[in-house]
Design an enzyme around this catalytic site. Structure first.
Site, PDB file in Angstrom:
ATOM      1  N   ASN A 242     -11.284   6.323  16.988  1.00 53.02           N
ATOM      2  CA  ASN A 242     -10.668   6.636  18.286  1.00 53.02           C
ATOM      3  C   ASN A 242     -11.196   7.864  19.011  1.00 53.02           C
ATOM      4  OD1 ASN A 242      -8.665   4.500  18.175  1.00 53.02           O
ATOM      5  ND2 ASN A 242      -7.799   5.663  16.485  1.00 53.02           N
TER       6      ASN A 242
ATOM      7  N   ASN B  75       0.856  -1.174   0.000  1.00 47.48           N
ATOM      8  CA  ASN B  75       0.000   0.000   0.000  1.00 47.48           C
ATOM      9  C   ASN B  75       0.902   1.237   0.000  1.00 47.48           C
ATOM     10  OD1 ASN B  75      -1.761   2.066   0.545  1.00 47.48           O
ATOM     11  ND2 ASN B  75      -2.815   1.028   2.237  1.00 47.48           N
TER      12      ASN B  75
ATOM     13  N   ARG C 123      -5.740  14.928  17.373  1.00 53.27           N
ATOM     14  CA  ARG C 123      -5.407  14.896  18.804  1.00 53.27           C
ATOM     15  C   ARG C 123      -4.837  16.235  19.263  1.00 53.27           C
ATOM     16  NH1 ARG C 123      -2.537   9.246  17.832  1.00 53.27           N
ATOM     17  NH2 ARG C 123      -2.071  10.453  15.992  1.00 53.27           N
TER      18      ARG C 123
ATOM     19  N   HIS D 284     -15.462   7.380   6.749  1.00 55.84           N
ATOM     20  CA  HIS D 284     -14.025   7.129   6.916  1.00 55.84           C
ATOM     21  C   HIS D 284     -13.399   8.457   7.325  1.00 55.84           C
ATOM     22  CE1 HIS D 284     -10.034   5.306   5.817  1.00 55.84           C
ATOM     23  NE2 HIS D 284      -9.757   6.593   5.928  1.00 55.84           N
ATOM     24  N   LEU D 285     -13.018   8.556   8.600  1.00 62.44           N
ATOM     25  CA  LEU D 285     -12.450   9.808   9.110  1.00 62.44           C
ATOM     26  C   LEU D 285     -11.027   9.542   9.577  1.00 62.44           C
ATOM     27  CD1 LEU D 285     -15.552  10.954  11.236  1.00 62.44           C
ATOM     28  CD2 LEU D 285     -15.088  11.378   8.814  1.00 62.44           C
ATOM     29  N   GLY D 286     -10.083   9.780   8.683  1.00 65.82           N
ATOM     30  CA  GLY D 286      -8.663   9.613   9.033  1.00 65.82           C
ATOM     31  C   GLY D 286      -7.960  10.914   8.698  1.00 65.82           C
ATOM     32  N   ASN D 287      -6.757  10.810   8.092  1.00 73.78           N
ATOM     33  CA  ASN D 287      -6.150  12.025   7.552  1.00 73.78           C
ATOM     34  C   ASN D 287      -6.951  12.489   6.346  1.00 73.78           C
ATOM     35  OD1 ASN D 287      -3.926  13.361   8.683  1.00 73.78           O
ATOM     36  ND2 ASN D 287      -2.762  11.454   8.479  1.00 73.78           N
TER      37      ASN D 287
ATOM     38  N   GLU E 127      -8.299  -2.709   5.374  1.00 76.69           N
ATOM     39  CA  GLU E 127      -8.112  -2.562   3.931  1.00 76.69           C
ATOM     40  C   GLU E 127      -7.141  -3.595   3.369  1.00 76.69           C
ATOM     41  OE1 GLU E 127      -7.517   1.808   4.831  1.00 76.69           O
ATOM     42  OE2 GLU E 127      -8.095   1.913   2.742  1.00 76.69           O
TER      43      GLU E 127
ATOM     44  N   ARG F 128      -2.490  -1.664  -3.728  1.00 77.92           N
ATOM     45  CA  ARG F 128      -3.552  -0.662  -3.690  1.00 77.92           C
ATOM     46  C   ARG F 128      -3.226   0.399  -4.741  1.00 77.92           C
ATOM     47  NH1 ARG F 128      -4.400   4.023   0.670  1.00 77.92           N
ATOM     48  NH2 ARG F 128      -6.287   4.896  -0.221  1.00 77.92           N
TER      49      ARG F 128
ATOM     50  N   LYS G  53       3.198   0.780   3.172  1.00 79.32           N
ATOM     51  CA  LYS G  53       2.808  -0.259   4.135  1.00 79.32           C
ATOM     52  C   LYS G  53       2.901  -1.605   3.437  1.00 79.32           C
ATOM     53  CE  LYS G  53      -0.817   2.247   6.610  1.00 79.32           C
ATOM     54  NZ  LYS G  53      -2.254   2.346   6.723  1.00 79.32           N
TER      55      LYS G  53
ATOM     56  N   HIS H 137     -11.328   5.995  -1.412  1.00 77.69           N
ATOM     57  CA  HIS H 137     -11.480   5.253  -0.147  1.00 77.69           C
ATOM     58  C   HIS H 137     -12.401   4.051  -0.319  1.00 77.69           C
ATOM     59  CE1 HIS H 137     -10.579   8.897   2.741  1.00 77.69           C
ATOM     60  NE2 HIS H 137      -9.475   8.226   2.445  1.00 77.69           N
TER      61      HIS H 137
ATOM     62  N   ARG I  72      -6.477  18.699   3.630  1.00 76.87           N
ATOM     63  CA  ARG I  72      -7.213  19.010   2.394  1.00 76.87           C
ATOM     64  C   ARG I  72      -8.486  19.791   2.702  1.00 76.87           C
ATOM     65  NH1 ARG I  72      -7.462  13.062   0.101  1.00 76.87           N
ATOM     66  NH2 ARG I  72      -5.699  12.537   1.433  1.00 76.87           N
TER      67      ARG I  72
ATOM     68  N   GLY J 240      -8.709   6.745  11.679  1.00 79.04           N
ATOM     69  CA  GLY J 240      -8.092   7.143  12.951  1.00 79.04           C
ATOM     70  C   GLY J 240      -9.014   7.966  13.838  1.00 79.04           C
TER      71      GLY J 240
HETATM   72  P1  ADP Z   1      -4.663   7.862   7.330  1.00 80.66           P
HETATM   73  O1  ADP Z   1      -5.858   8.441   6.676  1.00 80.66           O
HETATM   74  O2  ADP Z   1      -3.380   8.571   6.976  1.00 80.66           O
HETATM   75  O3  ADP Z   1      -4.578   6.353   7.289  1.00 80.66           O
HETATM   76  P2  ADP Z   1      -5.506   7.519  10.064  1.00 80.66           P
HETATM   77  O4  ADP Z   1      -6.703   6.729   9.664  1.00 80.66           O
HETATM   78  O5  ADP Z   1      -4.464   6.851  10.880  1.00 80.66           O
HETATM   79  O6  ADP Z   1      -4.825   8.254   8.863  1.00 80.66           O
HETATM   80  O7  ADP Z   1      -6.054   8.788  10.885  1.00 80.66           O
HETATM   81  C1  ADP Z   1      -5.207   9.772  11.347  1.00 80.66           C
HETATM   82  C2  ADP Z   1      -6.047  10.740  12.159  1.00 80.66           C
HETATM   83  O8  ADP Z   1      -6.623  10.042  13.268  1.00 80.66           O
HETATM   84  C3  ADP Z   1      -5.236  11.888  12.742  1.00 80.66           C
HETATM   85  O9  ADP Z   1      -5.948  13.110  12.589  1.00 80.66           O
HETATM   86  C4  ADP Z   1      -5.182  11.535  14.214  1.00 80.66           C
HETATM   87  O10 ADP Z   1      -5.113  12.677  15.006  1.00 80.66           O
HETATM   88  C5  ADP Z   1      -6.512  10.862  14.395  1.00 80.66           C
HETATM   89  N1  ADP Z   1      -6.545  10.103  15.654  1.00 80.66           N
HETATM   90  C6  ADP Z   1      -5.872   8.992  15.986  1.00 80.66           C
HETATM   91  N2  ADP Z   1      -6.141   8.653  17.288  1.00 80.66           N
HETATM   92  C7  ADP Z   1      -6.998   9.593  17.769  1.00 80.66           C
HETATM   93  C8  ADP Z   1      -7.643   9.812  19.023  1.00 80.66           C
HETATM   94  N3  ADP Z   1      -7.459   8.995  20.056  1.00 80.66           N
HETATM   95  N4  ADP Z   1      -8.460  10.890  19.138  1.00 80.66           N
HETATM   96  C9  ADP Z   1      -8.645  11.735  18.104  1.00 80.66           C
HETATM   97  N5  ADP Z   1      -8.075  11.581  16.900  1.00 80.66           N
HETATM   98  C10 ADP Z   1      -7.251  10.528  16.729  1.00 80.66           C
END
Ligand code: ADP
Length: 373
Positions: A303, A7, A253, A176-179, A351, A59, A14, A148, A209, A299
């Site tokens: 979390n 990936n 965070r 899907h809430l990550g970066n 994934e 991927r 990864k 995604h 973004r 992420g």
């Molecule tokens: P990517 O999209 O790069 O795979 P991730 O899915 O790992 O990224 O998500 C990263 C995001 O998740 C970052 O904004 C990080 O701050 C957030 N995150 C991870 N752990 C926590 C937490 N305990 N509380 C709030 N946000 C978190």
């Protein structure tokens, strides 16, 4: 029989190795701060014992409108991924470099491309069409593709499995809430709309973004503020979203901590982020006339009970209500966190497992490879 999954992101690689039963992960890791993808792939092969690897799953972010499912990579597929780099300049070139490098290390096994766009090929024209002149839509293929897809598909399949349903029987909204962040409306197992569009810039506000911005504002910056398009591409992708708005960080965070200490821009960034997720959830409930469940992944989605609560507060008239205790529970496992009109779940996206599963499926259904096995 082992499957290697690669990936390749914009600055990381990864890798995971699965036993042919994709539920069984043997090893894996991440190479960070990658500046040379070919070198990164070489260091993966330095760490791995390639004996027994029967296929490699890659991927690939953009499959355009021609790749509606995973495919075995041959020179024509490589060429198509290359052509699609024009639509995904930040992603496809790295994906392709990883494919090419891995093929030099394992030239005799099949390599499979698993596309982030493929799951969204079921989005109907009324949802993927922009209001632009017809020739832009047809000749220049300016349309919404969605991304995604591997994550949205993974959590929807997991939800069906966990609740004893068939994927084609469930209506879901997956966040899907990550970066990167996107929401998807899944009707009877099929994506019917998603918040990312022609590129992964559309939709939700993300780590760096912008998400949705009036195109008129972008044109204003080009024509009146004389910001060059190249520069704007960088600003919209790397300096906007949570980072640009909060002035603190792209990491949720850090922003939550800053808001807790009274930083007003951080508070605004959190409010604007959550508000936009709410808007898309509302939009997709309308698009599907309701849903069975709302799923959170990524992420932030997995979390942050605080952000989930902020997104879902006062949505009881739409059937969404979090259980305040279940929402606070931590862990890596899939879990329900609300069960009013809609079930609400946190489901970690797997994934890489899905890429391994698709890779296996692809080679097993290919006559040429099956006869060699
Ligand atoms: P990517 O999209 O790069 O795979 P991730 O899915 O790992 O990224 O998500 C990263 C995001 O998740 C970052 O904004 C990080 O701050 C957030 N995150 C991870 N752990 C926590 C937490 N305990 N509380 C709030 N946000 C978190």
């Amino acid at each position: 029989m082992k499957i290697l999954v690669l990936n390749a992101g914009s600055s990381s690689l990864k890798f995971d190795v699965f036993e042919s039963d994709p539920e069984h992960r043997l090893t894996g890791g991440t190479i960070e701060r990658v500046t040379d993808m070919t070198g990164a792939v070489a260091s993966v092969f330095d760490q791995l014992d390639p004996t027994g690897i029967a296929a490699v799953g890659h991927r690939v972010v953009h499959g355009g409108d021609q790749f509606t499912e995973s495919v075995i990579i041959d020179p024509a597929v490589e060429n198509a991924i290359d052509v699609l780099s024009a639509l995904a300049p930040l992603h496809n070139p790295n994906n392709l470099e990883a494919c090419r490098a891995a093929r030099t290390h394992l030239p005799l096994v099949p390599h499979v491309a698993v596309f982030d766009t493929a799951f969204h090929h079921t989005i109907p024209p009324h949802a993927y069409t922009y209001g632009l002149p017809w020739e832009y839509l047809t000749k220049k293929k300016i349309r919404r593709y969605g991304f995604h897809g591997i994550s949205h598909r993974s959590v929807s399949l997991q939800f069906a499995e966990l609740t004893g349903n068939r994927p084609e029987d469930v209506r879901l909204i997956t966040c899907h809430l990550g970066n990167g962040c996107s929401v998807c409306a899944i009707d009877k197992g099929k994506s019917i709309d998603t918040s990312m569009g022609f590129t992964p810039l559309e939709g939700l506000m993300m780590g760096t973004r912008s998400g949705d911005v009036d195109p008129g504002a972008i044109l204003h910056l080009i024509t009146h503020e004389r910001i060059k398009p190249d520069n704007l591409l960088r600003i919209l992708n790397n300096k906007s979203g949570l980072k640009g708005l909060s002035g603190v960080s792209n990491d949720m965070r850090d922003i939550l901590a800053a808001a807790g200490s009274g930083n007003e821009r951080a508070t605004l960034a959190i409010d604007a982020f959550a508000y936009r997720v709410r808007k898309y959830i509302g939009a997709y409930l309308a698009a599907m006339n309701g849903a069975d469940a709302l799923l959170f992944t990524g992420g932030i989605g997995e979390n942050s009970p605080f952000i989930r609560q902020k997104i879902c507060q006062n949505l009881h008239h739409l059937g969404i209500e979090l259980d305040s205790i279940a929402n606070l529970a931590e862990g890596q496992e899939a879990r329900w966190i609300g069960n009013a009109g809609l079930a609400v779940w946190v489901i970690p996206a797997k994934e890489e497992r899905l890429i391994a599963r698709d890779t296996l499926h692809c080679i097993l259904s290919d006559q040429t490879f099956r006869s060699q096995m």
